[in-house]
Scaffold this motif. Structure first.
Motif, PDB file in Angstrom:
ATOM      1  N   TYR A 112      32.115  41.433  32.266  1.00 21.15           N
ATOM      2  CA  TYR A 112      31.523  41.992  31.046  1.00 21.15           C
ATOM      3  C   TYR A 112      30.457  43.040  31.385  1.00 21.15           C
ATOM      4  CZ  TYR A 112      28.652  42.336  26.864  1.00 21.15           C
ATOM      5  OH  TYR A 112      27.934  42.811  25.801  1.00 21.15           O
ATOM      6  N   GLN A 113      29.654  42.779  32.419  1.00 23.23           N
ATOM      7  CA  GLN A 113      28.564  43.687  32.782  1.00 23.23           C
ATOM      8  C   GLN A 113      29.052  44.920  33.550  1.00 23.23           C
ATOM      9  OE1 GLN A 113      25.497  43.249  31.788  1.00 23.23           O
ATOM     10  NE2 GLN A 113      25.553  41.116  31.097  1.00 23.23           N
ATOM     11  N   PHE A 114      30.282  44.884  34.068  1.00 25.00           N
ATOM     12  CA  PHE A 114      30.801  45.982  34.907  1.00 25.00           C
ATOM     13  C   PHE A 114      31.028  47.224  34.040  1.00 25.00           C
ATOM     14  CE2 PHE A 114      34.319  48.009  37.419  1.00 25.00           C
ATOM     15  CZ  PHE A 114      33.561  48.281  38.550  1.00 25.00           C
ATOM     16  N   GLU A 115      30.197  48.218  34.235  1.00 26.15           N
ATOM     17  CA  GLU A 115      30.205  49.385  33.355  1.00 26.15           C
ATOM     18  C   GLU A 115      31.501  50.182  33.425  1.00 26.15           C
ATOM     19  OE1 GLU A 115      26.751  51.706  34.158  1.00 26.15           O
ATOM     20  OE2 GLU A 115      25.340  50.167  33.447  1.00 26.15           O
ATOM     21  N   GLU A 116      32.143  50.198  34.602  1.00 27.80           N
ATOM     22  CA  GLU A 116      33.378  50.972  34.751  1.00 27.80           C
ATOM     23  C   GLU A 116      34.609  50.213  34.268  1.00 27.80           C
ATOM     24  OE1 GLU A 116      31.256  50.449  37.288  1.00 27.80           O
ATOM     25  OE2 GLU A 116      30.264  52.414  37.351  1.00 27.80           O
ATOM     26  N   GLY A 117      34.408  48.979  33.803  1.00 28.86           N
ATOM     27  CA  GLY A 117      35.549  48.161  33.375  1.00 28.86           C
ATOM     28  C   GLY A 117      36.184  48.693  32.098  1.00 28.86           C
ATOM     29  N   ASP A 118      37.448  49.094  32.195  1.00 31.48           N
ATOM     30  CA  ASP A 118      38.161  49.655  31.045  1.00 31.48           C
ATOM     31  C   ASP A 118      38.897  48.537  30.301  1.00 31.48           C
ATOM     32  OD1 ASP A 118      39.636  51.034  29.206  1.00 31.48           O
ATOM     33  OD2 ASP A 118      40.582  52.399  30.648  1.00 31.48           O
ATOM     34  N   PRO A 119      38.570  48.326  29.027  1.00 35.56           N
ATOM     35  CA  PRO A 119      39.255  47.282  28.251  1.00 35.56           C
ATOM     36  C   PRO A 119      40.776  47.433  28.250  1.00 35.56           C
ATOM     37  CG  PRO A 119      37.313  48.035  27.071  1.00 35.56           C
ATOM     38  CD  PRO A 119      37.488  48.961  28.249  1.00 35.56           C
ATOM     39  N   LYS A 120      41.277  48.664  28.450  1.00 34.66           N
ATOM     40  CA  LYS A 120      42.724  48.868  28.461  1.00 34.66           C
ATOM     41  C   LYS A 120      43.400  48.125  29.605  1.00 34.66           C
ATOM     42  CE  LYS A 120      42.885  53.373  26.143  1.00 34.66           C
ATOM     43  NZ  LYS A 120      43.273  54.808  26.276  1.00 34.66           N
ATOM     44  N   ALA A 121      42.641  47.862  30.669  1.00 34.53           N
ATOM     45  CA  ALA A 121      43.215  47.142  31.807  1.00 34.53           C
ATOM     46  C   ALA A 121      43.631  45.731  31.410  1.00 34.53           C
ATOM     47  CB  ALA A 121      42.211  47.085  32.959  1.00 34.53           C
ATOM     48  N   PHE A 122      42.979  45.191  30.372  1.00 34.42           N
ATOM     49  CA  PHE A 122      43.267  43.830  29.932  1.00 34.42           C
ATOM     50  C   PHE A 122      44.141  43.798  28.675  1.00 34.42           C
ATOM     51  CE2 PHE A 122      39.108  41.952  31.864  1.00 34.42           C
ATOM     52  CZ  PHE A 122      39.704  41.949  33.116  1.00 34.42           C
ATOM     53  N   GLU A 123      44.780  44.894  28.367  1.00 35.87           N
ATOM     54  CA  GLU A 123      45.522  44.948  27.104  1.00 35.87           C
ATOM     55  C   GLU A 123      46.722  44.009  27.072  1.00 35.87           C
ATOM     56  OE1 GLU A 123      46.966  48.828  26.333  1.00 35.87           O
ATOM     57  OE2 GLU A 123      47.977  49.076  28.262  1.00 35.87           O
ATOM     58  N   HIS A 124      47.208  43.582  28.235  1.00 30.67           N
ATOM     59  CA  HIS A 124      48.351  42.661  28.264  1.00 30.67           C
ATOM     60  C   HIS A 124      47.917  41.195  28.369  1.00 30.67           C
ATOM     61  CE1 HIS A 124      51.386  45.842  28.556  1.00 30.67           C
ATOM     62  NE2 HIS A 124      50.565  46.448  29.390  1.00 30.67           N
ATOM     63  N   LEU A 125      46.602  40.951  28.533  1.00 31.33           N
ATOM     64  CA  LEU A 125      46.124  39.570  28.625  1.00 31.33           C
ATOM     65  C   LEU A 125      46.354  38.850  27.297  1.00 31.33           C
ATOM     66  CD1 LEU A 125      42.675  39.392  30.475  1.00 31.33           C
ATOM     67  CD2 LEU A 125      44.916  38.748  31.336  1.00 31.33           C
ATOM     68  N   ARG A 126      47.049  37.725  27.347  1.00 36.60           N
ATOM     69  CA  ARG A 126      47.213  36.909  26.148  1.00 36.60           C
ATOM     70  C   ARG A 126      46.195  35.782  26.122  1.00 36.60           C
ATOM     71  NH1 ARG A 126      49.408  31.984  26.892  1.00 36.60           N
ATOM     72  NH2 ARG A 126      50.445  31.529  28.862  1.00 36.60           N
ATOM     73  N   LEU A 127      45.571  35.530  27.276  1.00 36.02           N
ATOM     74  CA  LEU A 127      44.665  34.396  27.370  1.00 36.02           C
ATOM     75  C   LEU A 127      43.707  34.553  28.543  1.00 36.02           C
ATOM     76  CD1 LEU A 127      43.901  31.442  26.556  1.00 36.02           C
ATOM     77  CD2 LEU A 127      45.668  30.680  28.172  1.00 36.02           C
ATOM     78  N   ALA A 128      42.442  34.199  28.296  1.00 30.85           N
ATOM     79  CA  ALA A 128      41.451  34.078  29.360  1.00 30.85           C
ATOM     80  C   ALA A 128      40.937  32.644  29.331  1.00 30.85           C
ATOM     81  CB  ALA A 128      40.312  35.064  29.158  1.00 30.85           C
ATOM     82  N   VAL A 129      40.878  32.013  30.484  1.00 29.60           N
ATOM     83  CA  VAL A 129      40.508  30.607  30.588  1.00 29.60           C
ATOM     84  C   VAL A 129      39.199  30.487  31.354  1.00 29.60           C
ATOM     85  CG1 VAL A 129      41.155  28.379  31.576  1.00 29.60           C
ATOM     86  CG2 VAL A 129      42.900  29.814  30.511  1.00 29.60           C
ATOM     87  N   SER A 130      38.269  29.733  30.802  1.00 27.36           N
ATOM     88  CA  SER A 130      36.994  29.502  31.488  1.00 27.36           C
ATOM     89  C   SER A 130      36.829  28.027  31.784  1.00 27.36           C
ATOM     90  CB  SER A 130      35.825  29.991  30.627  1.00 27.36           C
ATOM     91  OG  SER A 130      34.585  29.737  31.277  1.00 27.36           O
ATOM     92  N   GLY A 131      36.297  27.734  32.970  1.00 26.52           N
ATOM     93  CA  GLY A 131      36.042  26.361  33.369  1.00 26.52           C
ATOM     94  C   GLY A 131      35.071  26.342  34.532  1.00 26.52           C
ATOM     95  N   GLY A 132      34.836  25.159  35.087  1.00 25.81           N
ATOM     96  CA  GLY A 132      33.958  25.046  36.248  1.00 25.81           C
ATOM     97  C   GLY A 132      32.500  24.838  35.882  1.00 25.81           C
ATOM     98  N   ALA A 133      32.084  25.349  34.739  1.00 24.28           N
ATOM     99  CA  ALA A 133      30.726  25.189  34.218  1.00 24.28           C
ATOM    100  C   ALA A 133      30.768  25.609  32.759  1.00 24.28           C
ATOM    101  CB  ALA A 133      29.724  26.031  35.008  1.00 24.28           C
ATOM    102  N   SER A 134      29.697  25.320  32.025  1.00 30.84           N
ATOM    103  CA  SER A 134      29.666  25.672  30.609  1.00 30.84           C
ATOM    104  C   SER A 134      29.541  27.182  30.429  1.00 30.84           C
ATOM    105  CB  SER A 134      28.486  24.969  29.924  1.00 30.84           C
ATOM    106  OG  SER A 134      28.669  23.566  29.958  1.00 30.84           O
ATOM    107  N   LEU A 135      30.358  27.730  29.543  1.00 28.15           N
ATOM    108  CA  LEU A 135      30.337  29.161  29.247  1.00 28.15           C
ATOM    109  C   LEU A 135      29.358  29.420  28.096  1.00 28.15           C
ATOM    110  CD1 LEU A 135      31.698  31.980  29.754  1.00 28.15           C
ATOM    111  CD2 LEU A 135      33.276  31.383  27.911  1.00 28.15           C
TER     112      LEU A 135
END
Length: 517
Positions: free
Chosen positions: A275-298
């Motif tokens: 999220y903090q990565f300024e050069e990160g283009d949201p278009k790169a994730f346009e095919h993501l149907r799901l993001a999974v978080s675990g390991g600690a509380s988000l």
């Protein structure tokens, strides 16, 4: 059915399908099956038999996948070990785990010399070449060490035959995972073939994985979260792994865009860096149907920010090594509740109980306990610890939680992390959520430290975007949002927070920092 048989079936049914990509090169299920079969034969040639233990000092490379499945194929037990552990940490696990063969990254080759003398029970070392000049390092070994050491490529080149899977029972131990040892020496959780298969099967179904999925595999594969969610479950479904040797925001965005990734799984720290990565283009994730978080509380604020920026749903789940690991996930076909770890996955029961083991009413805080086919059979060589952890068929997690009317669970905090200020309970996560909501806070962690007047006091550690923000300003911000006794007595501003190899913040290290200072 078990993992070895299920993934082998994929190779028979679709041998040309890509099982994984690594460093731009694809490997098919058919090729993976052949390599696993040959390496399994090589392990047998080293004298390994059913029930023997194999230490895997490997990171996110195909060597880990091959070694893991080859070990299970011959009925031996794999013991994944973090390759960047200290020599003492590695030594403890090898010794305590009765390891007979070690498969390791070439960066650990110098340790073989020491290991040959320190671990007479280890019959052989197989070194996986990932860097140049491995031959020179190998040549520098003593004659005694050379007789016990082989190179991974040479082993495969000299093994032309394969072996069929050895018959195993559901209760046979497939993997021993050593816990992080936050309360003492690490304990080896014995996960059976039945444990691993059931959890991978149920997680794959719950997350609706198919052969069309392309899963970013950047979580450390020697960790149980990765083992089930981004390795075993996808391979069982015939999906394709996109193996990232390490976590780098730039490389994750490139990987996602190049291969049209459909699933990303990570710990909260990874989501924060992306999220903090300024050069990160949201278009790169346009095919993501799901993001999974675990390991600690988000943190809830981070969840919402990530979803808004990248237009992808984030589902938080929960698990622990002793449960293979997943017990809860936010459902994909029903409401997702921010801040919740979701509902019990199929075949697994979760319950919140008091100190006597009685279930508490909805909304009340108690200890989360778990029951299901995914729960370990015990800790290796530690029957007393096993008896404490598993009582009447239920695994006591040590996590404090509560449940709402619709069966969604919420982790309040680790039982041992709760802070008691003048008799009042303070849960670190609650304070961290407030700090995370501040627009200039990048990371936050809260611990309890001894206090002369109140027994314990709340201490917070933050990483900031704007270094001009002062601790006093942050305390005022908190005071407007939480009761006085929960407001951090001390707020320290750090350049970064200490983390383990999976990206989990190390509260114990923060306490040590405060003690030293």
């Amino acid at each position: 059915m078990n993992l070895v048989e299920q993934v082998r079936q994929q190779a028979f049914e679709q041998p040309e399908k890509t099982a994984y990509y690594f460093m731009g090169q694809g490997t098919s299920y058919g090729e993976f099956e052949q390599t696993v079969g040959r390496f399994a034969k090589a392990l047998q040639d080293l004298g390994l038999e059913k029930g023997d233990h194999v230490g895997l000092l490997l990171g996110n490379t195909p060597h880990f996948l091959i070694s893991l499945y080859a070990t299970m194929r011959i009925g031996a037990t794999a013991i994944p070990i973090n390759p960047i552990y200290t020599a003492d940490e590695i030594s403890y696990i090898i010794q305590n785990g009765d390891v007979k063969v070690v498969v390791a990254l070439d960066m650990l080759l110098p340790l073989v010399e020491t290991g040959v003398k320190a671990f007479p029970q280890v019959q052989g070392y197989i070194i996986c070449e990932t860097t140049p000049n491995v031959g020179e390092k190998f040549a520098a070994l003593s004659d005694e060490a050379k007789t016990k050491t082989k190179l991974f490529t040479h082993v495969l080149a000299n093994t032309t035959t394969t072996v069929d899977p050895v018959a195993v029972k559901q209760e046979d131990t497939a993997v021993i995972l050593y816990t992080s040892g936050t309360t003492g020496q690490p304990k080896g959780a014995m996960l059976t073939h039945g444990n691993l298969y059931s959890n991978a099967r149920d997680v794959g179904e719950y997350l609706q994985m198919t052969g069309d999925d392309r899963i970013i595999t950047t979580l450390p594969v020697f960790h149980v979260f990765a083992l089930t969610v981004v390795v075993n479950a996808p391979l069982m479904k015939g999906a394709t792994l996109l193996i990232a040797p390490r976590f780098s925001p730039a490389e994750i965005f490139e990987l996602a865009e190049t291969y049209k990734a459909t699933v990303f799984a990570g710990v909260p720290t990874m989501f924060n860096f992306l999220y903090q990565f300024e050069e990160g283009d949201p278009k790169a994730f346009e095919h993501l149907r799901l993001a999974v978080s675990g390991g600690a509380s988000l943190p809830v604020s981070l969840l919402h920010h990530f979803e808004e920026k990248f237009n992808v749903r984030v589902s938080e789940g929960y698990g622990l090594s002793e449960a293979s690991p997943v017990t809860c996930f936010n459902p994909l076909d029903r409401e997702r509740k921010a801040g919740s770890i979701g509902q019990s996955i199929v075949n697994v029961d979760n319950k919140v109980v008091d100190a006597l083991g009685n279930e508490v009413p909805v909304g009340e805080v108690g200890e989360l306990i778990v029951r299901g086919p995914n729960v370990m059979k015990g800790y290796y060589k530690q029957p007393e610890e096993t008896a404490v952890a598993i009582r009447d068929g239920w695994l006591y997690t040590g996590d404090l939680a509560k449940k709402d009317e619709e069966g969604y669970f919420y982790i309040v905090d680790r039982k041992k992390d709760m802070i008691i200020v003048g008799g009042y309970n303070v849960y670190p996560r609650e304070v961290e959520e407030v700090l995370f909501a501040h627009p200039n806070v990048i990371e936050a962690a809260v611990v309890g430290l001894p206090d002369r007047d109140f027994g314990e006091a709340v201490h917070a550690y933050v990483v900031l975007k704007d270094k001009s923000i002062t601790p006093a300003q942050l305390q005022s911000y908190c005071a407007e949002r939480i009761v006085k006794y929960k407001v951090p007595k001390v707020i320290e501003i750090l350049e970064e927070l200490p983390k383990n190899s999976t990206g989990k913040i190390l509260r114990r290290s923060l306490k040590e920092i405060s003690t030293i200072s």
